[in-house]
Scaffold this motif. Sequence first.
Motif, PDB file in Angstrom:
ATOM      1  N   ASP A  73       0.823  -1.208   0.000  1.00 11.74           N
ATOM      2  CA  ASP A  73       0.000   0.000   0.000  1.00 11.74           C
ATOM      3  C   ASP A  73       0.863   1.266   0.000  1.00 11.74           C
ATOM      4  OD1 ASP A  73      -2.312  -1.538   0.053  1.00 11.74           O
ATOM      5  OD2 ASP A  73      -2.503  -1.465   2.230  1.00 11.74           O
ATOM      6  N   ARG A  74       1.923   1.235   0.774  1.00 10.80           N
ATOM      7  CA  ARG A  74       2.792   2.419   0.851  1.00 10.80           C
ATOM      8  C   ARG A  74       3.511   2.663  -0.480  1.00 10.80           C
ATOM      9  NH1 ARG A  74       4.273   5.608   4.728  1.00 10.80           N
ATOM     10  NH2 ARG A  74       3.351   4.260   6.301  1.00 10.80           N
ATOM     11  N   PHE A  75       3.974   1.596  -1.112  1.00  9.11           N
ATOM     12  CA  PHE A  75       4.647   1.723  -2.400  1.00  9.11           C
ATOM     13  C   PHE A  75       3.698   2.333  -3.425  1.00  9.11           C
ATOM     14  CE2 PHE A  75       6.214   0.460  -6.515  1.00  9.11           C
ATOM     15  CZ  PHE A  75       7.590   0.431  -6.401  1.00  9.11           C
ATOM     16  N   ALA A  76       2.472   1.823  -3.484  1.00 11.06           N
ATOM     17  CA  ALA A  76       1.494   2.335  -4.441  1.00 11.06           C
ATOM     18  C   ALA A  76       1.145   3.788  -4.144  1.00 11.06           C
ATOM     19  CB  ALA A  76       0.233   1.474  -4.406  1.00 11.06           C
ATOM     20  N   ALA A  77       0.921   4.100  -2.888  1.00 13.52           N
ATOM     21  CA  ALA A  77       0.580   5.474  -2.517  1.00 13.52           C
ATOM     22  C   ALA A  77       1.695   6.436  -2.886  1.00 13.52           C
ATOM     23  CB  ALA A  77       0.280   5.555  -1.020  1.00 13.52           C
ATOM     24  N   ASP A  78       2.935   6.010  -2.684  1.00  9.93           N
ATOM     25  CA  ASP A  78       4.071   6.867  -3.031  1.00  9.93           C
ATOM     26  C   ASP A  78       4.089   7.185  -4.528  1.00  9.93           C
ATOM     27  OD1 ASP A  78       4.975   7.005  -0.436  1.00  9.93           O
ATOM     28  OD2 ASP A  78       6.529   5.479  -0.673  1.00  9.93           O
ATOM     29  N   LEU A  79       3.689   6.227  -5.359  1.00 13.58           N
ATOM     30  CA  LEU A  79       3.641   6.486  -6.801  1.00 13.58           C
ATOM     31  C   LEU A  79       2.673   7.632  -7.107  1.00 13.58           C
ATOM     32  CD1 LEU A  79       3.604   2.863  -8.296  1.00 13.58           C
ATOM     33  CD2 LEU A  79       5.515   4.477  -8.271  1.00 13.58           C
ATOM     34  N   PHE A  80       1.520   7.607  -6.465  1.00 15.99           N
ATOM     35  CA  PHE A  80       0.526   8.663  -6.690  1.00 15.99           C
ATOM     36  C   PHE A  80       0.994  10.004  -6.117  1.00 15.99           C
ATOM     37  CE2 PHE A  80      -2.197   4.996  -7.379  1.00 15.99           C
ATOM     38  CZ  PHE A  80      -3.027   5.430  -8.402  1.00 15.99           C
ATOM     39  N   ILE A  81       1.515   9.973  -4.914  1.00 16.18           N
ATOM     40  CA  ILE A  81       1.960  11.217  -4.278  1.00 16.18           C
ATOM     41  C   ILE A  81       3.116  11.842  -5.049  1.00 16.18           C
ATOM     42  CG2 ILE A  81       3.053  12.169  -2.220  1.00 16.18           C
ATOM     43  CD1 ILE A  81       0.079  11.654  -1.849  1.00 16.18           C
ATOM     44  N   VAL A  93       3.340  -3.818 -11.752  1.00 18.21           N
ATOM     45  CA  VAL A  93       2.509  -4.824 -11.099  1.00 18.21           C
ATOM     46  C   VAL A  93       2.941  -4.944  -9.643  1.00 18.21           C
ATOM     47  CG1 VAL A  93       1.710  -7.215 -11.123  1.00 18.21           C
ATOM     48  CG2 VAL A  93       2.288  -6.065 -13.283  1.00 18.21           C
ATOM     49  N   LEU A  94       1.982  -4.804  -8.733  1.00 21.66           N
ATOM     50  CA  LEU A  94       2.247  -4.949  -7.308  1.00 21.66           C
ATOM     51  C   LEU A  94       1.468  -6.155  -6.796  1.00 21.66           C
ATOM     52  CD1 LEU A  94       1.912  -1.219  -6.116  1.00 21.66           C
ATOM     53  CD2 LEU A  94       3.859  -2.359  -7.210  1.00 21.66           C
ATOM     54  N   LEU A  95       2.170  -7.124  -6.237  1.00 25.24           N
ATOM     55  CA  LEU A  95       1.559  -8.359  -5.769  1.00 25.24           C
ATOM     56  C   LEU A  95       1.930  -8.606  -4.312  1.00 25.24           C
ATOM     57  CD1 LEU A  95       2.702 -10.626  -8.754  1.00 25.24           C
ATOM     58  CD2 LEU A  95       0.501  -9.439  -8.565  1.00 25.24           C
ATOM     59  N   ASP A  96       0.991  -9.185  -3.547  1.00 25.28           N
ATOM     60  CA  ASP A  96       1.428  -9.712  -2.267  1.00 25.28           C
ATOM     61  C   ASP A  96       2.044 -11.087  -2.514  1.00 25.28           C
ATOM     62  OD1 ASP A  96      -0.711 -11.518  -2.480  1.00 25.28           O
ATOM     63  OD2 ASP A  96      -1.875 -10.617  -0.858  1.00 25.28           O
ATOM     64  N   ARG A  97       2.675 -11.631  -1.495  1.00 26.24           N
ATOM     65  CA  ARG A  97       3.432 -12.872  -1.667  1.00 26.24           C
ATOM     66  C   ARG A  97       2.543 -14.006  -2.174  1.00 26.24           C
ATOM     67  NH1 ARG A  97       8.504 -12.938  -2.535  1.00 26.24           N
ATOM     68  NH2 ARG A  97       8.792 -11.411  -0.857  1.00 26.24           N
ATOM     69  N   GLU A  98       1.295 -14.063  -1.695  1.00 28.53           N
ATOM     70  CA  GLU A  98       0.388 -15.137  -2.101  1.00 28.53           C
ATOM     71  C   GLU A  98      -0.013 -15.011  -3.563  1.00 28.53           C
ATOM     72  OE1 GLU A  98       0.038 -13.314   0.613  1.00 28.53           O
ATOM     73  OE2 GLU A  98       0.535 -14.803   2.160  1.00 28.53           O
ATOM     74  N   ALA A  99      -0.339 -13.796  -4.002  1.00 29.42           N
ATOM     75  CA  ALA A  99      -0.756 -13.607  -5.402  1.00 29.42           C
ATOM     76  C   ALA A  99       0.392 -13.874  -6.356  1.00 29.42           C
ATOM     77  CB  ALA A  99      -1.306 -12.202  -5.595  1.00 29.42           C
TER      78      ALA A  99
END
Length: 241
Positions: free
Chosen positions: A13-21, A230-236
């Motif tokens: 979530d933090r990585f994705a938010a940083d992209l937008f910010i 592409v952002l994935l959690d470990r399971e996905a």
Amino acid sequence: MKIHVFDTSEQLDRFAADLFIDLIKSKPDAVLGLATGSTPVGIYAKIVEQAKQQNISFGGVTTYNLDEYVGLTPDNDQSYAYYMNQHLFSHIDISPERTHLPNGMASDPQAECARYEAMLEERHADIQLLGLGHNGHIGFNEPDSALSAGTHVVKLKNETREANARFFASMDEVPAAAFTMGVGSILKANTILLVVRGAEKASIVKEALTGPVSTQVPASLLQTHPRVIVLLDREAGRMLV
């Protein structure tokens, strides 16, 4: 295509938010393509948190959402307009006039599709956020022998309605149709950010990202785009390693 796999949802979530910010810092009049559902909730929370901590203004930002259910008013708590206000818009200084979703109550659905598509053509998204459906759909572009390029009304497949039924009191209340951006509209974004979570999505992640490009797996068309993150959690992401 750049693929990142994260050990925790917090990191993702933090990585994705940083992209937008970071985008809004460098381009205050950025155009954001936004998604709904359970996948982006944590991302929106981090965007709000970062915006407040860093005093980031959304005053010049314009947003376009991927989709909206047919037949739901904006004040219905299951509409995507309601969702966006709850999770993002009401927490930042964006003008309501700059936030756009298809009108789920439009009396002329085809005219509404044309209206929305015309707005999308005016300024393409700088970044388009996407989730991934169990059957490979993006937005509400369902697997089919052919896909619509522009904004259109789609009859939702039972598996998609069943996946969304958890948000409604009963299956009968889940809308049978939705407005959605077409795959062509989505692919016009400068950057596409695909976020997927959960072990149950691992198989479709592998198929979409590494399998043949096919309209039977709409997300596979992302392989044709020059800038996909592409952002994935470990399971996905477990079937990619």
